[in-house]
Design an enzyme around this catalytic site. Sequence first.
Site, PDB file in Angstrom:
ATOM      1  N   CYS A  19      12.113 -20.104  -2.226  1.00 44.04           N
ATOM      2  CA  CYS A  19      11.669 -19.574  -0.940  1.00 44.04           C
ATOM      3  C   CYS A  19      10.505 -20.388  -0.379  1.00 44.04           C
ATOM      4  O   CYS A  19      10.532 -20.810   0.785  1.00 44.04           O
ATOM      5  CB  CYS A  19      11.296 -18.103  -1.097  1.00 44.04           C
ATOM      6  SG  CYS A  19      10.292 -17.746  -2.551  1.00 44.04           S
ATOM      7  N   TYR A  20       9.478 -20.611  -1.183  1.00 42.53           N
ATOM      8  CA  TYR A  20       8.351 -21.414  -0.699  1.00 42.53           C
ATOM      9  C   TYR A  20       8.818 -22.809  -0.280  1.00 42.53           C
ATOM     10  O   TYR A  20       8.480 -23.286   0.808  1.00 42.53           O
ATOM     11  CB  TYR A  20       7.270 -21.531  -1.777  1.00 42.53           C
ATOM     12  CG  TYR A  20       6.460 -20.288  -2.038  1.00 42.53           C
ATOM     13  CD1 TYR A  20       5.702 -19.687  -1.029  1.00 42.53           C
ATOM     14  CD2 TYR A  20       6.403 -19.727  -3.311  1.00 42.53           C
ATOM     15  CE1 TYR A  20       4.923 -18.561  -1.294  1.00 42.53           C
ATOM     16  CE2 TYR A  20       5.631 -18.603  -3.576  1.00 42.53           C
ATOM     17  CZ  TYR A  20       4.896 -18.024  -2.564  1.00 42.53           C
ATOM     18  OH  TYR A  20       4.119 -16.916  -2.831  1.00 42.53           O
TER      19      TYR A  20
END
Lengths: 345, 345, 345, 345
Positions: free
Chosen positions: B149-150
């Site tokens: 996600c990051y």
Amino acid sequence: MVKVAIVGASGYTGVELARLLHAHPEVEIACVTSRQNVGEELAAVFPSLQGAITQVCDDVDVDLVCSKADFIFTALPHQTAMAVVPAFIRAGKRVVDLSADYRLRDVAVYEQWYQPHTSPELLAEAVYGLPEVYRERIVQARLVANPGCYPTSIALALKPLLERDLVDAATLVADAKSGTSGAGRSAKLGSLFCEVNEGFKAYGVANHRHTPEIEQTLSHIAGSPIRLTFTPHLLPINRGILSTCYGQLKVALSSADLHRLYLEHYAAEPYVRVLPQGVYPNVSYVRGSNFCDLNLTVDVRTGRVIVMAAIDNLVKGAAGQAVQNMNLMLGLDEGRGLGQLPLFP
Amino acid sequence: MVKVAIVGASGYTGVELARLLHAHPEVEIACVTSRQNVGEELAAVFPSLQGAITQVCDDVDVDLVCSKADFIFTALPHQTAMAVVPAFIRAGKRVVDLSADYRLRDVAVYEQWYQPHTSPELLAEAVYGLPEVYRERIVQARLVANPGCYPTSIALALKPLLERDLVDAATLVADAKSGTSGAGRSAKLGSLFCEVNEGFKAYGVANHRHTPEIEQTLSHIAGSPIRLTFTPHLLPINRGILSTCYGQLKVALSSADLHRLYLEHYAAEPYVRVLPQGVYPNVSYVRGSNFCDLNLTVDVRTGRVIVMAAIDNLVKGAAGQAVQNMNLMLGLDEGRGLGQLPLFP
Amino acid sequence: MVKVAIVGASGYTGVELARLLHAHPEVEIACVTSRQNVGEELAAVFPSLQGAITQVCDDVDVDLVCSKADFIFTALPHQTAMAVVPAFIRAGKRVVDLSADYRLRDVAVYEQWYQPHTSPELLAEAVYGLPEVYRERIVQARLVANPGCYPTSIALALKPLLERDLVDAATLVADAKSGTSGAGRSAKLGSLFCEVNEGFKAYGVANHRHTPEIEQTLSHIAGSPIRLTFTPHLLPINRGILSTCYGQLKVALSSADLHRLYLEHYAAEPYVRVLPQGVYPNVSYVRGSNFCDLNLTVDVRTGRVIVMAAIDNLVKGAAGQAVQNMNLMLGLDEGRGLGQLPLFP
Amino acid sequence: MVKVAIVGASGYTGVELARLLHAHPEVEIACVTSRQNVGEELAAVFPSLQGAITQVCDDVDVDLVCSKADFIFTALPHQTAMAVVPAFIRAGKRVVDLSADYRLRDVAVYEQWYQPHTSPELLAEAVYGLPEVYRERIVQARLVANPGCYPTSIALALKPLLERDLVDAATLVADAKSGTSGAGRSAKLGSLFCEVNEGFKAYGVANHRHTPEIEQTLSHIAGSPIRLTFTPHLLPINRGILSTCYGQLKVALSSADLHRLYLEHYAAEPYVRVLPQGVYPNVSYVRGSNFCDLNLTVDVRTGRVIVMAAIDNLVKGAAGQAVQNMNLMLGLDEGRGLGQLPLFP
């Protein structure tokens, strides 16, 4: 018992001042003002105060306030504050002003970021109320400009590095996140519960008014002009600021070295806690208290230091620091009335 | 109708895959697995699915899954994923793996940040599933490693700058903030409501496992090795990541110039929205959708650019991007099943 | 494609209508109005809609709206709605009105709880848009009065009991809790984040305007006049209502008996989910969906039944039910455009 | 200085006791125990205590605790508490037990709702620590059973009605809502942030263990056996309980009449605040304080009274009331150490 006034008591800073001053053993809340609540009990505005604070809100009338109180907290918006502060000073009162009006020493800088200044003659006298930097001057002051919440956290985060010239000042970035009480208690669309809750965003990117205030303090500490990038964000919580600060180290230092340096630097400060290595500051560990929690890590892969500072924006970032300043100005123990531990959870 | 399996369906990524695949018109959820819920309906684990998803959880049995489904999503923890993915590939299935196991091309880097790798032979073949960077390769892939996600948010934030060599790569800082669903659905003290709510802190400072993944993608885009400082923080919200990225510009560019460049760069991308100038990405404006919202500002006082990216960590940061990858792999319209608008408020 | 208008699109119900209608395959959003945003894109008001909804806000001009759309949703405050609805009806449009203006059949009751009614002639014709009670009449209606959020949840909770006369109507209590989006999107002090977050309180105790609406529906179902005690509370969440309803049973029934009865009663209803015994409705399990989740328990120690109903106040409690009504009025499949599963977490 | 021990200090009640006792001028925290944190500083478990509480956690060793402290708070789970409380009493210590083990006078009732009781001989002696009901007996007690959070709020809400026999006891319903700290600090799936946040649901419907405790107190007040329906709900907030109580009035009374009666009834109570008419109790107005805020409305349409009570479940519902009881037992001023005002916002 010193008689104190809270001028502008109907905001979140006002009610926090009331909470803290109520717990202060050498102070009596003798006057509270609120333009929109004149004649109402402050406890009707904030039922949390029911049964404890019985003061009725006065209008913001300088003579009236001066007749009731000897020490004055002005918790008014900028521009409104400077409309009354000079009169309080002329009347011989000591004042802690929680607005931005007397924080910047350079009137031109103030006017560039805010609007024309109507009492620039007081700027030279006003002392910036960050005890960890200006304690001696605060003790002597008639007028203390209480620091902004973001500037407090960022100055305390970076002070040890700048004082020892350990970081390249041209590389400083402060990524800060504030709870919503920092936006005040006025009915704005952007502060509605549903606009904030379960959301997160930056605001005032590269143009927030706390920038020159942060730079003024950091420049003073470093002894040379500093410009940094400052990005505030809005957190869906009531209270708390976490500032994550970045800078390129000038010398190779380990996290352990720097941690030791921070511990020593702040050993004598009653409201700065350098947490044990590996324990990162969390706004929930300072809630309701006057503490500034710090920690840091060196990113050895990039030679950058990351310093984190957590405060309660309404306490160390506003009302608590104001009481700390009052204590210093009155010659009281600096921590009088500020002994409450953080409320967790 | 393509028969798909969700292997590891009892986590937040699993239930999100179920939600999205249920809305997909060319796909049938043919198998769901969950070790701790074998024999239970998935809708008993997640009552949100009641009346819609009737599948019963199987054990993670490769033969069973292969007999039921032709396309497989593995939503397992790292290390657990690579225990089954090779068998699915051998059985001729196509796989989108949502763990970290096949994201890093260099097995040594993987083993430095995670633990020994048990199927390194698949690393060369696995395609990193960020369509905005690797679309053509995804179309051909048997095994797609769905990005973290990051890394998704940071790669999309910085891609236009790095491709045009507009920023000094040595100055990159990514200050990222994630909702708590990113921590998964296991019963850990640190994920308890009272530990997270009304709190905010950094974690994994200078040592989060997404660092090498971010650097791998940025280095690929830039065409040269990049190291950055990456600081994740935990937000007291369910969903959403906001990454605020900083870098020193190599050339003087205005915010307007760069904004135009971003608009052009992403004009053809269906899931990247460059917001109008002055409108900052907010995680609440992408909730439940596959969008990545971007915007940027040049801090002319310091010559630094600030790029902000917002995604829903469970959608563009996990399940939504996985479906986007599946669509590409199956030759379907890339946006099939992903048309839902964000849920605001 | 039916051309629809959203009159009053800048509130939370408006943006939710836009989200749902965008997903509806047989409908085109042809007109959106917002007095305070005339000339602005609706996606500028709600960035969540960026890239998907390109409509510009018109003023609330009846002729203009009628020239653009054939089916009209009025999402205006009460009193404002009835200023335009009659003109839409006269122009031959079909209307779902989401305000309270046409919900009460008895003009005297309306005027007692609200203010004078300016188009009482339409009250006899307007159909109360609760499909589970009035489906046949909705199909024929020109004007549907979309139910309030609290009344929807309470009517669906109590319907099986009242239809079979199982509960003593004189003992009914509905203790209801609503997310803050129910308070609308106007900038009121009481709706500020810091006033709501980490708080919980009742409001409108024994005098909330939904009371007569609830009683009208319950009385219709029971076939005799009913008065109940209704207490709304404000939840610090964006979306969702949970209504906990109490009544003294007239006959001794076990939880299992009543659960079976509820299952049978609602077996054919597409948007009422009677959860398995022991699984209590949670607003987070219906978020973003048109479901009403129900369950119940008999307190054998007191002979009382406790029925719980959860809805998303913006969907089944407003925009979703409005789309359901539109589908019925247009002869479309009742669930068209409403297939999205709840967003959890 | 009285030396006190907190036995079971690593839960939310434990840390709250530490916070309150730290502020108590006549008490010294001489011992803290925590089985899973033996040898660790309590401030390492709860960084909020850093710099203030330096105690290291001991094991739960009766002799050790008795050698260090003279007054003991047991903040252990039920069943665990009664394994040590008798030994403390035998050693001549006075004890406030915050578990459920000594709250119910009838061992059979205890064993029906909990499990076998291992020290029933102490039940006759233990005093139920609700000062507003049992103050005189608390003063004399060696062992005080500190009331549950729900029972405290409901007993205070209904006491004036029951004492004067104004309400039909057969019609009592208590619909209560509690913040998540009430669920404790153990790592359970149902207490995870994403499971609770943006959610709301009932639990323990018609079978929560606080039911017999509530009934015992209400029966004592009324002088005759009372059974009520009690429904707890889980609020997505850290702290606070709001109980909304319903009952059929036996005589026609106006809201004003009853409000006056409540004011008089509680005039001398330091921690019960009957709010002004029309101001409803809000958990955010008591946060961090020992207050119980009350108000009521008569629903004249149905003859029912609605009484609302708000407390902080960790203070008046646990640690604060425990300190209040200790003060009474030690002959100190009842409010010693409890003067902090609520933290709002």
